[in-house]
Each structure stands twice: as C-alpha cells, then as structure tokens.
Enzyme design. Structure first.
Site, mmCIF file in Angstrom:
data_model
loop_
_atom_site.group_PDB
_atom_site.id
_atom_site.type_symbol
_atom_site.label_atom_id
_atom_site.label_comp_id
_atom_site.label_asym_id
_atom_site.label_seq_id
_atom_site.Cartn_x
_atom_site.Cartn_y
_atom_site.Cartn_z
ATOM 1 N N TYR A 65 -8.269 2.631 -0.006
ATOM 2 C CA TYR A 65 -9.572 2.443 0.626
ATOM 3 C C TYR A 65 -10.533 1.670 -0.285
ATOM 4 O O TYR A 65 -10.251 0.548 -0.656
ATOM 5 C CB TYR A 65 -10.144 3.785 1.094
ATOM 6 C CG TYR A 65 -9.385 4.367 2.273
ATOM 7 C CD1 TYR A 65 -9.372 3.711 3.508
ATOM 8 C CD2 TYR A 65 -8.668 5.558 2.169
ATOM 9 C CE1 TYR A 65 -8.665 4.227 4.590
ATOM 10 C CE2 TYR A 65 -7.958 6.078 3.247
ATOM 11 C CZ TYR A 65 -7.963 5.407 4.456
ATOM 12 O OH TYR A 65 -7.253 5.910 5.526
ATOM 13 N N SER A 66 -11.658 2.250 -0.679
ATOM 14 C CA SER A 66 -12.688 1.470 -1.377
ATOM 15 C C SER A 66 -12.338 1.098 -2.813
ATOM 16 O O SER A 66 -13.077 0.333 -3.441
ATOM 17 C CB SER A 66 -14.023 2.200 -1.341
ATOM 18 O OG SER A 66 -14.564 2.138 -0.038
ATOM 19 N N MET A 67 -11.223 1.604 -3.351
ATOM 20 C CA MET A 67 -10.769 1.082 -4.639
ATOM 21 C C MET A 67 -10.203 -0.329 -4.481
ATOM 22 O O MET A 67 -9.844 -0.987 -5.446
ATOM 23 C CB MET A 67 -9.770 2.033 -5.288
ATOM 24 C CG MET A 67 -10.474 3.220 -5.948
ATOM 25 S SD MET A 67 -9.377 4.537 -6.524
ATOM 26 C CE MET A 67 -8.401 3.708 -7.778
#
Length: 409
Positions: free
Chosen positions: A74-76
């Site tokens: 996801y946001s990584m």
C-alpha cells in the site's frame, strides 16, 4: 533475508539480548490471535542484525510466514514513486515549485472548497496552483475518498464519476484528469492532508518520461535496486508466497478481507497506483532502505545524488504535521514529526513522545506495514504484517521503542 547474512548484533552496536525483546513482542501479538503473522528486520551499518518471522502468512491454508512472503505494501509504494519523480527532477525536467499544470492542463486554475449546503459545494479560486513540491509533501489540497471528512471526499467515492486508483480500470491519465475537475479541500501549501497526491506523481512520471508509469518504475528503480519480488501484481509462480489480508472483527478476531488465492493482485491491472499499488518483500524493501541510507547508491548503481537524498529527507513543512492541521494520522501522533519529499521526517522525539532521532525518515502502509531509516544511527527497520486498517493496534510505535532500546554503543 536472502540479500544479507545475519551478523552478531554486537558487531554493529546492538544487544542480542535486547533485540530478543522484539522476538518476544512479535510472539505476543501473534499468539494472542490479534495478528496472523509478522516479519521484522533490523539493519545497522549495512548489516542485517535481526530478522524474524512469526505466525502464518495465510491462516486458512495453514501457510507459515516466510522471509520471502509477499505483502501488500500500500502506501509504502509512495517513497518509491517519489524516488522515480525525483530522478526525473535530477534530469532537469521540472523544478519543485513548477505548477503541475505544465504537464496536466486539467489542474490549471484550481478551485478550493468553501462550504455549501444541501449537497451543493461552494468553492473559491485557489491562491496559486499545485506544485510538484505540494504533491511530494501532501500539501496540495487533494484528499482521499476514504477520509470521509467533507463533501469533497464524496466526489472521490462517487460510483459514476469518482476517483479510486486502487480499483479503476481505465487509465492513470483518465483518473488524474477527472481529479483535476474536483475542488481542493485546502489552499495549496497551507495544510497537510494525506491524499492521492502520489498517484498524481505516478502519472507525472508517465507524462514526463514518455513511458507507462509501471514500466519506468520497474526499469529505472526496481530493477537497478535488485527488487526482484516488487511489482504491481503477484506473478503465477509466486502465488503461494502471497500473504492473506485481514481485519479485526468482533473481539479482535481476525476476519479475512482479501484471499490470496482470489485477490485482484494476482493479475496485472490497467491502472497502477503510485500511492499504494505495490506488493513486495522484506528483503526487497531493505535494498531500497540501504540505497537511501547510502545517499542514493547501492552495489555500485546510483539512482539519486547525495544532495537530492538530503533534500528529500529534510522537513519541508512550516513546523510539524500537527502545526499543518494533522495532529494524528493512523495510530500515530504527528507532534514533532514533519514531512519531506515522500517521507515523514522526525523533527523532535521529545515532542513526538517516542524514541527516535532528528532526521530519521519513515512511512507505512494501510495493512499495518511500516519502515524507517535513521541516518545518524545508520539503521533501518521494516515491519510487515497484513491487518487493515493500520490504526487498529499501536504496533509501529511499540516496535520503535523495542528497536531503539537495543542500541548499546
């Protein structure tokens, strides 16, 4: 991990006895049934000092967590997309204060939400246009549909004309141009709001480079770093390594929300999210962290210049995120924490009420993954599990304490 041999922690100024507290902590979370499984790695001075897997990657199929288990990051994904756009910045294609309407005309002359009633959204002209720096620092005035904090969010969630980079099957160009017709929720540069800004950066990589975003990212970032298991989908020969994704149901009981045998991640998609689309492994992401700690270079391959990495990892906000309107996000408070070009940046550990070092940079993903790099301590930590949302348990903050207390030099 398959990229680095384990060394005795004492060789790099860490205590093996104190690091064992991390192992016990992992078992507590998994044995309690609150998490299915975890992978945690600690690197210091370029050496892997701790690597542990606990529990199951897939409870339903009784598959154990492995060092090479593949996770939804996801946001990584955002730091990798930010790296890609900064590589194009280094080539002279734009300046950080350039308006993005240079490459996306739909963002010319934006308007800003100013209230409204009975379903009507009132707006006023923006004081200035969105810049590249605004996107990189999440001060663009864009938002996420899942925030559900004002009527503009509802536009993002509309089933007929909304914008969802995770599920759309049209094109990045289509989504970004549609986004350009929505009002902003704040004046550009005035407030910190987590948003689809990095998805817009993904499209800008495409528009500037002339290559599809996913092609540029793979050829210019992932392949040079040797991130062999990082992609926007899980290939057929790696399906058995793909973890299940869960949420906490009644009483904290794990409920399956994405079956790795049926997941949308099993096949390529037409829209690849620069803000949250990648799957990866601990060893792959550790290579990215090592490149950043090496100031842009890994194994003789240089992606970024030293000065660019320094610029990306310094605070670009006027104060901390709390000063910019975001005192808390996920399970973490953001007093004493600023934001750089793609990463949160520690300003003041005392104000943040947590162990840490000024200048340390970090981020996490929606399924409770997290990482941070500490240049002063020459240390990187990666935490991987699959539980949504990431605000469910304070595992990131707990791991920060457990890793930093293990430093003994």
């Amino acid at each position: 991990m398959d990229t680095l041999p384990l060394v005795a922690p004492e060789q790099v100024g860490l205590s093996a006895t104190r690091l064992d507290r991390v192992r016990k902590w992992m078992h507590r979370w998994v044995d309690s049934g609150r998490l299915a499984g975890m992978v945690t790695v600690v690197m210091r001075r370029g050496e892997l000092a701790f690597a542990e897997t606990v529990g199951k990657a897939d409870i339903e199929r009784n598959r154990p967590m492995r060092p090479d288990t593949i996770f939804r990051f996801y946001s990584m994904t955002k730091p990798l997309t930010s790296t890609a756009i900064m590589m194009l910045y280094e080539e002279g294609h734009f300046q950080l204060d350039d308006p993005i309407s240079r490459f996306i005309p739909a963002f010319a002359n934006p308007r800003v939400y100013a209230g409204g009633s009975r379903g009507k959204i009132d707006s006023v002209p923006a004081e200035r246009e969105i810049t590249f720096r605004d996107l990189l620092t999440h001060t663009s005035g864009l938002t996420y549909g899942f925030m559900e904090s004002n009527p503009v969010d509802a536009l993002y969630r509309s089933k007929t004309s909304g914008v969802d980079f995770q599920t759309a099957d049209t094109s990045l160009k289509d989504l970004v141009e549609r986004l350009g017709t929505f009002p902003l929720i704040a004046q550009p540069g005035k407030a910190w709001n987590y948003s689809v800004a990095t998805d817009v950066l993904g499209y800008l990589v495409e528009a500037i480079s002339g290559q599809p975003f996913q092609t540029y990212l793979k050829e210019k970032v992932l392949a040079p770093l040797g991130m062999v298991d990082t992609d926007f989908h899980v290939p057929a020969d790696k399906h058995e390594r793909f973890a299940a994704n869960y949420q906490a149901g009644a009483g904290g009981k794990l409920e399956l929300i994405d079956d790795p045998g049926k997941s949308k991640y099993l096949a390529p998609r037409r829209v690849n999210s620069g803000g949250g689309g990648l799957v990866s492994t601990a060893s792959d992401y550790l290579r990215f962290c090592k490149m950043m700690l090496n100031k842009g270079e890994l194994d003789g391959v240089r992606l970024l210049g030293r000065k660019t990495v320094e610029l990306m990892t310094m605070n670009h906000l006027k104060g901390d995120m709390a000063d910019m309107g975001m005192p808390r996000f996920s399970e973490s408070t953001y007093y004493g924490v600023g934001f750089g070009l793609g990463f949160s940046v520690m300003i003041d550990p005392a104000k943040a009420h947590i162990l840490g070092t000024p200048g340390e940079y970090a981020w996490g993903g929606a399924a409770s993954t997290a990482f941070w790099c500490d240049p002063k301590e020459d240390m990187a930590v990666i935490l991987l599990t699959q539980l949504m949302p990431s605000s469910t348990y304070p595992i990131r903050r707990e791991l920060r304490v457990l890793t930093y207390q293990a430093i003994v030099d």
